[in-house]
Design an enzyme around this catalytic site. Sequence first.
Site, PDB file in Angstrom:
ATOM      1  N   ASP A  51      40.614   9.967  19.808  1.00  0.00           N
ATOM      2  CA  ASP A  51      41.438   9.672  18.639  1.00  0.00           C
ATOM      3  C   ASP A  51      40.558   9.096  17.544  1.00  0.00           C
ATOM      4  O   ASP A  51      39.582   8.390  17.821  1.00  0.00           O
ATOM      5  CB  ASP A  51      42.607   8.740  18.981  1.00  0.00           C
ATOM      6  CG  ASP A  51      42.185   7.443  19.642  1.00  0.00           C
ATOM      7  OD1 ASP A  51      42.027   6.426  18.934  1.00  0.00           O
ATOM      8  OD2 ASP A  51      42.015   7.429  20.873  1.00  0.00           O
ATOM      9  N   GLU A 143      51.112  -2.194  18.275  1.00  0.00           N
ATOM     10  CA  GLU A 143      50.192  -3.093  18.974  1.00  0.00           C
ATOM     11  C   GLU A 143      50.415  -4.559  18.664  1.00  0.00           C
ATOM     12  O   GLU A 143      49.875  -5.426  19.358  1.00  0.00           O
ATOM     13  CB  GLU A 143      48.744  -2.740  18.614  1.00  0.00           C
ATOM     14  CG  GLU A 143      48.361  -1.297  18.855  1.00  0.00           C
ATOM     15  CD  GLU A 143      46.948  -1.004  18.380  1.00  0.00           C
ATOM     16  OE1 GLU A 143      46.081  -1.900  18.478  1.00  0.00           O
ATOM     17  OE2 GLU A 143      46.703   0.125  17.896  1.00  0.00           O
TER      18      GLU A 143
END
Length: 247
Positions: A51, A143
């Site tokens: 990613d 997150e």
Amino acid sequence: MRPFMWATAVAAALFFGYLFFLWAATPGPSSIRYREFGISIPTHYTIHGIDVSRYQQNVSWKLVREMNVNNIQIGFVFIKATEGNNLVDPYFKRNWKKAKEAGMIRGAYHFFNPRKDGKSQAQRFLSSVELASGDLPPVLDIEKSWGMSKAKLQQEIKAWLDAVEASTGVKPILYTYVTFYETYLQGAFDDYPLWIAHYYQPGNPRIERSWHFWQHSEEGHVNGIAAKVDFNVFNGDSADFRALLIP
């Protein structure tokens, strides 16, 4: 052959057969370190990916796609598209176009800001990303809670997920790390595909629910990318992977 010699031969055959059984039954290593990638890679998965975001800057996607070490190739990439309700990654447009041209399976992700309205963040993502057949489902990267209550955080996450699914017709993937999932998301989003981050684990992430992708390292190296890059594996075979893609 004399009886004692026959008994000795049988005993020897049984002994060596037992040793072979032990050798065959002993599992291989759960990961192997590759100098070319700069990290250890789990051995029990066949589909590997990375990613990227602006931190990797200009990527030579052709070199990424062509790198092959002992049949380990980068087959998919998740690309950061947006953040909050007004930020677009400056490299997204280029990465999105060039990755596909190089033959990479691509997916786009949104970095969630808990202080912003979930629906407006979804609109930012949807206005910036044009998904196509063969792409991975959209991803919500969550997150941080930034002090928001669990109930309010789940409400805004659900608003993003619902808006994106209603617009695309595809159930989004959730990305997070193990302790965050267990603290804030578990029980409320267990039916969403999961991309889980858990580093320095020998064979699989330590999470009890099922998962689709595992981000196992943030220290990888790939041809065509100057900076370090996150490495991922897909939990399934090629048929499972194809079934996950947007029709």
